[in-house]
Design an enzyme around this catalytic site. Structure first.
Site, PDB file in Angstrom:
ATOM      1  CG  HIS A   1      -0.375   0.095   2.532  1.00 15.79           C
ATOM      2  ND1 HIS A   1       0.479  -0.848   3.053  1.00 15.79           N
ATOM      3  CD2 HIS A   1      -0.502   1.045   3.501  1.00 15.79           C
ATOM      4  CE1 HIS A   1       0.840  -0.484   4.277  1.00 15.79           C
ATOM      5  NE2 HIS A   1       0.269   0.669   4.563  1.00 15.79           N
TER       6      HIS A   1
ATOM      7  CG  HIS B   1       0.265   4.407   4.720  1.00 18.20           C
ATOM      8  ND1 HIS B   1      -0.458   3.703   5.653  1.00 18.20           N
ATOM      9  CD2 HIS B   1      -0.549   5.410   4.286  1.00 18.20           C
ATOM     10  CE1 HIS B   1      -1.668   4.259   5.774  1.00 18.20           C
ATOM     11  NE2 HIS B   1      -1.748   5.285   4.956  1.00 18.20           N
TER      12      HIS B   1
ATOM     13  CG  ASP C   1       5.045   2.705   7.265  1.00 11.54           C
ATOM     14  OD1 ASP C   1       4.128   3.256   6.632  1.00 11.54           O
ATOM     15  OD2 ASP C   1       4.848   1.713   8.009  1.00 11.54           O
ATOM     16  CG  HIS C   2       4.202  -0.125   4.136  1.00 14.82           C
ATOM     17  ND1 HIS C   2       4.121  -1.424   4.560  1.00 14.82           N
ATOM     18  CD2 HIS C   2       3.745   0.635   5.164  1.00 14.82           C
ATOM     19  CE1 HIS C   2       3.616  -1.457   5.802  1.00 14.82           C
ATOM     20  NE2 HIS C   2       3.389  -0.218   6.177  1.00 14.82           N
TER      21      HIS C   2
ATOM     22  CG  HIS D   1      -3.884   0.554   7.130  1.00 18.79           C
ATOM     23  ND1 HIS D   1      -3.701   1.132   8.361  1.00 18.79           N
ATOM     24  CD2 HIS D   1      -2.752   0.827   6.420  1.00 18.79           C
ATOM     25  CE1 HIS D   1      -2.518   1.726   8.393  1.00 18.79           C
ATOM     26  NE2 HIS D   1      -1.917   1.554   7.230  1.00 18.79           N
TER      27      HIS D   1
ATOM     28  CG  ASP E   1       0.552  -1.330   7.772  1.00 21.20           C
ATOM     29  OD1 ASP E   1       1.442  -2.183   7.932  1.00 21.20           O
ATOM     30  OD2 ASP E   1       0.789  -0.104   7.750  1.00 21.20           O
TER      31      ASP E   1
ATOM     32  CG  HIS F   1       3.848  -1.843  11.431  1.00 20.31           C
ATOM     33  ND1 HIS F   1       4.695  -0.765  11.565  1.00 20.31           N
ATOM     34  CD2 HIS F   1       3.145  -1.642  10.289  1.00 20.31           C
ATOM     35  CE1 HIS F   1       4.511   0.067  10.544  1.00 20.31           C
ATOM     36  NE2 HIS F   1       3.573  -0.444   9.744  1.00 20.31           N
TER      37      HIS F   1
HETATM   38 FE    FE Z   1       2.798   0.611   8.015  1.00 20.85          FE
HETATM   39 ZN    ZN Z   2       0.242   1.684   6.579  1.00 15.85          ZN
END
Ligand code: FE
Ligand code: ZN
Length: 256
Positions: free
Chosen positions: A57, A59, A61-62, A115, A134, A172
């Site tokens: 996805h 975001h 952090d990905h 999410h 996530d 995570h």
């Molecule tokens: Fe994440």
């Molecule tokens: Zn995320």
């Protein structure tokens, strides 16, 4: 079909990345890349050469390391078809139910909005592995940033229907906080109590609580247990729908 090797590594404050490698073909994929340097260190450690990147996805952090890692390795990048314009560097988009081959293994995309709207999970039935991003965590689920609770409930129901021995690689290390919350709504669940204790000692030793399995999550993750009589009784929601119970559990976690 060839047996794949898995290398999980931590990055940023609490993310997990995974390298998946075929010793037969030499192909290697990286699931998500929020930090190109962490992925490169993992590649160096394993000695594997990256050929693909699979994004779950949009975001940061990905995805923040995807373009740099692609440039450095020449890997091709797959990612969610829904809202694909939100992710830089995608070569191929994939949507719900589509399959592709990786080193002779089937990989099927499962769209799990909740999410985010775009979330794609990668399921390898031959290897009994699913990468849940996530959406589904060990003892938890992702926050509802872009969708409503009913949408997330439907997505989690798809994952819950996978074979019980499927290994769940989530993105995570949130498990100790998730365990505290789970015990707050499902306090008499013996399997949950035992797991929470095991996770305390794993984390005390600096070890990951990921992967999990679908079977373990069904027994202990309150976000997959909307139909459980004890959980319903605890919430005073014996006659509510599964969707209503899920929404209440999610609401409580947001305020926990
Ligand atoms: Fe994440
Ligand atoms: Zn995320």
């Amino acid at each position: 079909m060839s047996k794949l090797n898995v290398h999980q590594y931590p990055y940023l404050s609490d993310n997990y990345g995974v390298l998946l490698h075929s010793p037969d073909s030499g192909e290697t994929t990286c699931i998500d890349c929020g930090d190109a340097n962490a992925a490169k260190a993992a590649l160096k450690k394993t000695g594997w050469s990256l050929t693909e990147i699979w994004v779950t996805h949009h975001h940061g952090d990905h995805t923040d390391g995807v373009v740099a890692l692609k440039k450095e390795t020449g890997a091709t990048v797959k990612g969610p078809a829904p809202l694909s314009q939100n992710i830089a560097g995608l070569d191929t988009t994939i949507k719900d139910g589509e399959s592709f081959s990786f080193a002779g293994n089937t990989v099927t995309a499962i769209h799990t909005p909740g999410h985010t709207k775009d979330m794609i999970n990668y399921y390898l039935p031959d290897e009994c592995i699913v990468f849940t991003g996530d959406t589904l965590f060990t003892l938890g689920c992702g926050r509802l940033f872009e969708c409503d609770a009913d949408t997330m409930h439907t997505s989690l129901t798809k994952l819950a229907a996978l074979p019980a021995d499927t290994m769940v690689y989530s993105s995570h290390e949130y498990t100790l906080a998730n365990a505290k919350f789970a015990l707050s709504v499902d306090p008499d669940n013996k399997a949950l109590q035992m797991r929470a204790q095991q996770f305390e000692s794993l984390r005390a030793d600096g070890k990951p609580t990921v992967p999990s399995t679908i079977k373990e999550e069904l027994a202990t993750n309150p976000f997959l247990r909307s139909n459980d009589p004890d959980l319903r009784a605890f919430l005073g929601m014996e006659n509510a729908s599964d969707e209503e119970v899920f929404a209440e559990v999610r609401r409580r976690k947001d305020n926990f």
